[in-house]
Write a protein that holds these residues in place. Structure first.
Motif, short mmCIF file in Angstrom:
data_model
loop_
_atom_site.label_atom_id
_atom_site.label_comp_id
_atom_site.label_asym_id
_atom_site.label_seq_id
_atom_site.Cartn_x
_atom_site.Cartn_y
_atom_site.Cartn_z
N UNK A 195 1.20 -1.08 -0.03
CA UNK A 195 0.00 0.10 -0.01
C UNK A 195 0.60 1.55 0.26
N UNK A 196 0.49 2.05 -0.63
CA UNK A 196 1.57 3.77 -1.02
C UNK A 196 1.35 4.46 -0.03
N UNK A 197 1.54 4.36 1.27
CA UNK A 197 1.57 5.19 2.14
C UNK A 197 2.56 6.86 2.08
N UNK A 198 3.16 6.35 1.55
CA UNK A 198 4.45 7.49 0.65
C UNK A 198 3.73 8.30 0.57
N UNK A 199 2.52 7.57 -0.73
CA UNK A 199 2.26 8.96 -1.57
C UNK A 199 1.21 9.98 -0.41
N UNK A 200 1.09 9.71 1.01
CA UNK A 200 0.32 10.30 2.21
C UNK A 200 0.99 11.30 3.14
N UNK A 201 2.32 10.58 3.17
CA UNK A 201 3.71 10.96 4.01
C UNK A 201 2.75 12.56 4.16
N UNK A 202 3.41 13.52 3.67
CA UNK A 202 2.83 14.87 4.02
C UNK A 202 1.99 15.10 4.49
N UNK A 203 0.33 14.24 4.06
CA UNK A 203 -0.56 14.70 5.17
C UNK A 203 -0.48 14.54 6.57
N UNK A 204 0.01 13.03 6.04
CA UNK A 204 -0.42 11.62 7.47
C UNK A 204 0.76 13.00 8.51
N UNK A 205 1.91 13.80 8.19
CA UNK A 205 3.29 14.39 8.92
C UNK A 205 1.71 15.78 9.56
N UNK A 206 1.78 17.05 7.99
CA UNK A 206 0.94 17.93 8.15
C UNK A 206 -0.03 18.08 9.29
N UNK A 207 -1.37 16.98 8.93
CA UNK A 207 -2.22 17.10 9.81
C UNK A 207 -2.15 17.01 11.53
#
Ligand code: ANZ
Ligand code: ZN
Length: 836
Positions: A195-207
């Motif tokens: 699962x390409x969770x890295x695509x969401x890295x920025x949002x997982x961090x920012x949120x």
């Protein structure tokens, strides 16, 4: 304790547990989300026996749910089972039972235990992740990710545990060893789903910044796990072929001090370098395979002994055209940045150690402030400073020059700004039996074909032998019936994917299923989910601070993006409880320090265990279990029981007409008791609702019981109408306030008081602010027996304060004439006598 002092907890607890079960006391009306409160406990792995340490977790949740019910909130408190996974399979192999039977048995055991603890859930909403009714939707989730391009299959080097015969996620590898069995982990290359969770890295961090009610420490752990690094990509050139070799660096300002380059042994250029090698490449090949065995974890460790080998090739530094040697080394990993590092030994400690060992040049380009020693014989200067020997940037501050160097690289098309994340894609394929099959079919003609939604669930076959095959394939491959199928597209013969999903997939969405646990049309009802989520309070162990929470946040965002839900974060508030230890260690069967709840409940009852567990310390902190201290909680409950019984008439009288208390005449003792009752109410609400400080809440209740005793003694047995109501009120409120913590005994007392409808239907007491005002009293001040003044003080003022104010009276000062008094006597609230 004499026999009459024991309250009959065994009968009482059995009686109320049966009533709660029959009346479904925690049933939630999901159709009405007014005043909703979603109180969620992390669903457990059904391992069977629960000890008092586990108890803490569930008791905390139960107390909160009961308290909020009494505050009139519509509480959703569901429970379920994270029922797939390795341990069930291992235990089943060991005990020669099927994992399904083992799991079912354990679930029944654990439910019984919850009930004996007086812990109630809305059992109509129970979810069990190994049931087709549930995993059908886990498979649906996979298809959602597949459809979004977020589920991809790639050949990947994976961590292989030779003993568990399975692939491990990176986080299941601890110091190069299997987290479960401690075997040394090996590398293997398999086709795996990610699962390409890295695509969401920025949002997982920012949120994370929006999660105001999460423990700071958990957010920090998540930030570190995501590991965002801003820096630059810089393209070097391989002299022999002219190929570009990009590096990732956070310190482009040190580019002039780069004296060699290092590649990870897995770097894609390594094969061709070996092929070109004049010596035939045997030494390089040997080095590569030795380092590969080290494992990712060990190679990232700062303490690693740095080792490398020269490739014989060179690369060109784009800023000055300088040729530098190219090496392979054990301290560079392939799955971070670009797998290539520009080595600056003067300013990076790892490079420094490496350069020392292999006699590579160390050239200082960042000068420390005047008077400070720069790159020393033993260490690199890693801080900022002034650039030297750095071409056009000479004399500039290194931190200010850093972005300008990147701009220069951009202009010369030799690099750019970039960000690297430590977070890796989520490997979800498991070569195990006890999990949700991956809903994918491989067709010789059509390739990779997702199972159509209407064909879900892909049922897990009931295998007789479900042990790992050992060749990297899952046991599902041994079932011809499962394996062979027809292609959904062309109907030709095809094969299923035989892997199962990581159980973290099961738990990444279960909180959504609780709102429509039996919906056979869809995973959950989006309208209901949008009304009930995010979860208002999530409670669980800090061991899930990283992975489970990260995956649940990721899946929530994916479902949001696909239009299924309106919210982007699943858990508004998070509480992580501390562990209960015994003999200083976490309870475990291996250590033989497990405290089972049964004996305790038989001797003292579940309410005592609950109260003791809550009283043991701040719930977010670890605490040491003490068998003897349990008795303190038991005595407190007995005392409460006796006190209420002695004054049952008073409690009934108060309950029949609470308003009467404001009309009745009261002396200072009665008013004092009322003040204590209502300040206790205030404290309870603060401790329970805002901070989950159950320990201080219980000590406030213990104090109130003492206060009642003191007031009764002060009244010397005379029960004035005022005293009767004040005691009645205090005990009435005590029963209500204690009930979330000790629900059985309080239900029983509440019934004795004659209130209908059960205590959960009652309202938690409100503080009467008028009762909180402090009476003032006038104290007479004497010097050597003669009245010299008066003091107006709040009733019950502290002796030291009374003395201070008495001695400060002008008349008293005058009498003393600057000398210290010989003695000062204080009769509380009445008199101060100073002996000069
Ligand atoms: C040159 C340099 C000079 C560096 C200097 C540091 C100090 P963080 O902060 O963790 O992101 N690096 C890059 N890719 C790597 C890999 N695949 N394996 C091991 N090390 C790698 O670290 C970024 C720094 O780690 C990068 O910046 C690089 O070394 C190294 F004075 O580049 B540096
Ligand atoms: Zn086909």
């Amino acid at each position: 304790m004499s026999a009459e002092q024991h309250y009959p907890f065994t009968e009482i607890e059995a009686k109320w547990q049966a009533r709660w079960r029959e009346s479904r006391s925690m049933a939630c009306d999901i159709t009405d989300a007014t005043d909703k409160f979603y109180c969620l406990m992390m669903f457990p792995y059904p391992s069977g026996d629960l000890h008092v340490g586990h108890g803490r977790n569930y008791i905390i949740g139960d107390v909160l749910a009961r308290y909020l019910r009494m505050e009139g909130r519509n509480v959703l408190a569901p429970m379920g089972w994270d029922a797939f996974g390795l341990p069930a399979e291992n235990a089943a192999i060991k005990n020669n039972v099927h994992p399904a039977d083992w799991t079912t048995r354990n679930i029944a055991r654990m439910k019984r235990q919850f009930s004996r603890w007086g812990i109630e859930y809305d059992w109509q909403r129970e979810v069990t992740s190994c049931e087709p009714e549930y995993y059908r939707w886990t498979q649906w989730l996979f298809l959602q990710l597949f459809d979004a391009g977020l589920a991809v299959r790639k050949q990947a080097d994976v961590n292989w545990c030779p003993s568990c015969k399975t692939v491990l996620a990176n986080e299941q590898v601890v110091n190069g060893r299997c987290e479960r069995c401690d075997s040394v982990v090996e590398d293997r290359s398999l086709m795996q789903w990610f699962f390409r969770i890295t695509e969401y890295a920025d949002r997982l961090l920012g949120d994370l910044d929006q999660l105001d009610h999460w423990p700071e420490r958990v957010k920090t752990m998540q930030r570190n796990w995501i590991g965002r690094s801003a820096g630059a990509r810089i393209d070097f050139e391989l002299v022999s072929t002219g190929e570009k070799v990009p590096v990732f660096t956070t310190r482009p300002d040190t580019l002039w001090g780069c004296t060699y380059m290092v590649l990870a042994v897995e770097h894609p250029l390594v094969e061709s370098i070996i092929a070109r090698s004049a010596s035939g490449g045997a030494d390089l090949r040997a080095f590569v395979s030795r380092v590969k065995r080290l494992g990712r974890e060990a190679r990232g460790d700062a303490g690693l002994e740095k080792e490398g080998i020269a490739t014989g090739e060179e690369v060109v530094n784009p800023v000055n055209g300088r040729r530098i040697p190219l090496w392979l080394a054990n301290y560079v990993v392939m799955d971070y940045g670009t797998g290539a590092v520009m080595a600056v030994p003067a300013h990076d400690q790892r490079d420094f150690e490496f350069a020392k060992r292999y006699n590579l040049p160390i050239e200082e380009v960042v000068a420390p402030p005047p008077g400070v020693q720069g790159t020393l014989p033993g260490a690199a200067w890693q801080d900022a400073g002034v650039l030297v020997r750095s071409g056009p940037f000479d004399g500039q501050k290194s931190d200010e020059a850093l972005p300008k160097v990147i701009d220069w690289l951009r202009e010369h098309e030799a690099g750019d700004h970039t960000v690297s994340f430590r977070l890796r894609d989520w490997l979800i394929s498991r070569q195990r039996y006890w999990g949700a099959p991956i809903p994918i079919i491989y067709c010789p003609d059509c390739g990779t074909v997702p199972v159509p939604e209407k064909d879900l669930p892909v049922r897990l076959p009931t295998l007789v032998d479900f042990r790992p095959v050992g060749d990297g394939r899952s046991p599902l491959a041994t079932s011809g019936e499962f394996l062979h199928t027809s292609c959904p597209k062309c109907a030709g013969p095809a094969e299923r994917d035989t892997d199962t999903m990581d159980t973290f997939v099961d738990s990444s969405w279960y909180f959504l299923r609780y709102v429509s646990p039996h919906d056979s049309e869809r995973p959950f009802d989006p309208a209901v989910a949008n009304r009930w989520l995010p979860v208002d309070q999530y409670i669980g162990g800090v061991e899930h601070a990283i992975l489970h929470l990260m995956y649940a946040r990721f899946i929530t965002k994916v479902l949001h993006d696909r239009g299924w839900i309106a919210f982007k974060e699943p858990f508004a508030r998070l509480f992580t409880q501390g562990m209960i230890t015994k003999d200083g260690a976490k309870m475990s069967k291996n250590k033989g320090n497990v405290v089972p709840p049964d004996v305790l409940i038989e001797r003292f009852g579940a309410d005592t265990e609950r109260v003791y567990t809550l009283f043991i310390g701040p719930p977010e902190k670890d605490a040491e279990w003490n068998d003897r201290a349990v008795e303190g909680a038991y005595k407190f409950l007995n005392r409460t029981w006796r006190l209420v019984h002695e004054h049952l008439d008073a409690v009934r009288a108060y309950a029949a007409n609470p308003a009467a208390i404001t009309g009745v005449e009261m002396g200072s003792v009665e008013r004092g008791l009322r003040r204590k009752t209502h300040s206790c109410v205030q404290k309870m609400r603060r401790d329970l609702a805002e901070q989950l400080h159950f320990n201080t809440a219980i000590s406030a209740l213990m104090e109130l019981v003492n206060d009642c005793g003191e007031a009764l003694r002060a009244a010397e047995g005379a029960m004035s109408p005022g005293m009767r109501l004040a005691i009645g009120e205090a005990l009435h409120h005590l029963i209500l306030m204690l009930s979330p913590m000790a629900p059985h005994v309080c239900e029983e007392l509440w019934e004795k008081v004659g209130r209908p409808g059960g205590i959960l239907a009652a309202r938690f007491p409100q503080a009467d602010l008028s009762a909180l005002t402090v009476d003032s009293v006038t104290l007479v001040v004497q010097v050597n027996g003669k009245i010299r003044g008066r003091l107006d003080m709040p009733a019950g003022a502290a002796e030291a304060e009374v003395k201070r104010q008495a001695l400060a009276l002008p008349a008293v000062e005058q009498q003393l004439g600057g000398t210290a008094p010989r003695k000062v006597f204080v009769v509380p609230d009445k008199l101060v006598n100073i002996v000069a």
